[in-house]
Design an enzyme around this catalytic site. Structure first.
Site, PDB file in Angstrom:
ATOM      1  N   LYS A   9       0.701 -43.334 -10.495  1.00 19.96           N
ATOM      2  CA  LYS A   9       0.110 -44.344  -9.588  1.00 19.96           C
ATOM      3  C   LYS A   9       0.055 -43.818  -8.152  1.00 19.96           C
ATOM      4  CE  LYS A   9       3.281 -47.413 -10.539  1.00 19.96           C
ATOM      5  NZ  LYS A   9       4.092 -46.628 -11.497  1.00 19.96           N
ATOM      6  N   ARG A  84       4.601 -56.569  -9.770  1.00 20.38           N
ATOM      7  CA  ARG A  84       5.386 -56.002 -10.859  1.00 20.38           C
ATOM      8  C   ARG A  84       5.910 -57.060 -11.817  1.00 20.38           C
ATOM      9  NH1 ARG A  84       6.712 -50.761  -8.244  1.00 20.38           N
ATOM     10  NH2 ARG A  84       8.003 -49.516  -9.607  1.00 20.38           N
ATOM     11  N   ARG A 123       9.906 -34.750 -10.614  1.00 21.02           N
ATOM     12  CA  ARG A 123       9.206 -35.187  -9.393  1.00 21.02           C
ATOM     13  C   ARG A 123      10.004 -34.794  -8.146  1.00 21.02           C
ATOM     14  NH1 ARG A 123       7.199 -41.216  -8.716  1.00 21.02           N
ATOM     15  NH2 ARG A 123       9.365 -41.749  -9.208  1.00 21.02           N
ATOM     16  N   ARG A 156      14.006 -37.919  -5.439  1.00 22.83           N
ATOM     17  CA  ARG A 156      14.349 -39.312  -5.160  1.00 22.83           C
ATOM     18  C   ARG A 156      15.658 -39.676  -5.846  1.00 22.83           C
ATOM     19  NH1 ARG A 156       9.063 -42.970  -6.241  1.00 22.83           N
ATOM     20  NH2 ARG A 156      10.656 -44.245  -7.247  1.00 22.83           N
ATOM     21  N   ARG A 167      14.477 -48.146 -15.379  1.00 14.68           N
ATOM     22  CA  ARG A 167      13.181 -48.493 -14.775  1.00 14.68           C
ATOM     23  C   ARG A 167      12.112 -48.672 -15.851  1.00 14.68           C
ATOM     24  NH1 ARG A 167      12.842 -43.539 -11.178  1.00 14.68           N
ATOM     25  NH2 ARG A 167      10.754 -44.243 -10.611  1.00 14.68           N
TER      26      ARG A 167
END
Ligand code: ADP
Ligand code: AMP
Length: 220
Positions: A9, A84, A123, A156, A167
């Protein structure tokens, strides 16, 4: 822009934002910014974010409400990671009704779970400008430094495997039902996010340009 964590996203929204000159409005980025500034809101948000859970609706809805009032949103915007859950979607509906600007599309990027975990564990993000990288799929040409601003690239704190699993669970339980919510209003477009970054972008642009008929967009 909808999809599970790691679907792309942020990556795709940033590319669309540059292409169409409209801002990318990411609740995740805004919350991380509040955490960095150690504001009261940031301190509360961090507790949820570190556990992989959703931050309180009141907080994120308030942030979005403020953000959409800014002049750079007048010609449009790309929502990334918001809404969300159903309560957020309903709040967004009444907000958009108020400003007379309905959503054009809800893009649902679909990627299988194994690939999502690989994307999220690899990531990396720029500490200063938030540019996104991946150790395998999108490494920085400058090694440990950001290609855009030369700041340090970091991982992160919620991209740890245990938090990632939580998540993904939160996504399935709270966010995925929104596909039905938006499906009913006819603005949902599903697209396969498994291919290379540029081909996913090309599919999004096709849909935005209205060239891909609904069925084709869903199947491609
Ligand atoms: P999201 O915002 O949905 O959580 P990101 O855009 O941050 O996801 O992407 C997660 C990670 O996967 C990033 O490291 C990004 O560089 C990488 N990535 C994004 N899209 C793809 C893709 N199509 N193929 C491979 N890696 C991707
Ligand atoms: P993201 O950057 O979209 O992956 O979001 C990172 C984290 O920020 C999430 O795991 C949540 O804790 C929080 N967050 C981001 N957007 C929202 C939202 N719309 N509602 C609640 N929490 C959010």
């Amino acid at each position: 822009m909808m999809g599970p964590p790691g679907a792309g996203k942020g990556t795709q929204s940033k590319m669309l934002s540059a292409k169409y000159s409209v801002p990318q409005v990411s609740t995740g980025d805004m919350l991380r910014d509040a955490v960095k500034r150690r504001s009261r809101l940031g301190v509360e948000a961090k507790m949820y974010m570190d556990r992989g859970q959703l931050v309180r609706d009141g907080i994120v809805v308030g942030i979005i409400e403020e953000r959409l009032k800014r002049s750079d949103c007048a010609q449009g915007f790309i929502l990334d990671g918001f809404p969300r859950n159903t309560a957020q979607a309903e709040a967004l509906d009444s907000m958009l009704k108020g400003i007379g600007r309905p959503l054009d599309f809800v893009m649902l990027i679909e990627v299988n779970e194994e690939a999502l975990v690989k994307r999220l564990t690899g990531r990396r993000v720029c500490k200063a400008c938030g540019a996104e990288y991946h150790i395998l799929y999108k490494p920085s040409a400058k090694g440990a430094e950001c290609e855009k601003c030369a700041a340090e690239i970091i991982q992160r704190s919620d991209d740890r495997e245990d938090v990632i699993r939580e998540r993904l669970k939160v996504y399935r339980e709270s966010t995925e039902p929104l596909a039905e919510y938006y499906g009913a209003s006819g603005i949902l477009r599903r697209l396969d996010g498994d291919g290379p970054i540029d081909s996913v972008q090309a599919k999004l642009v096709e849909i935005m340009a209205g060239r891909a008929p609904k069925a084709e967009a869903a199947a491609s």
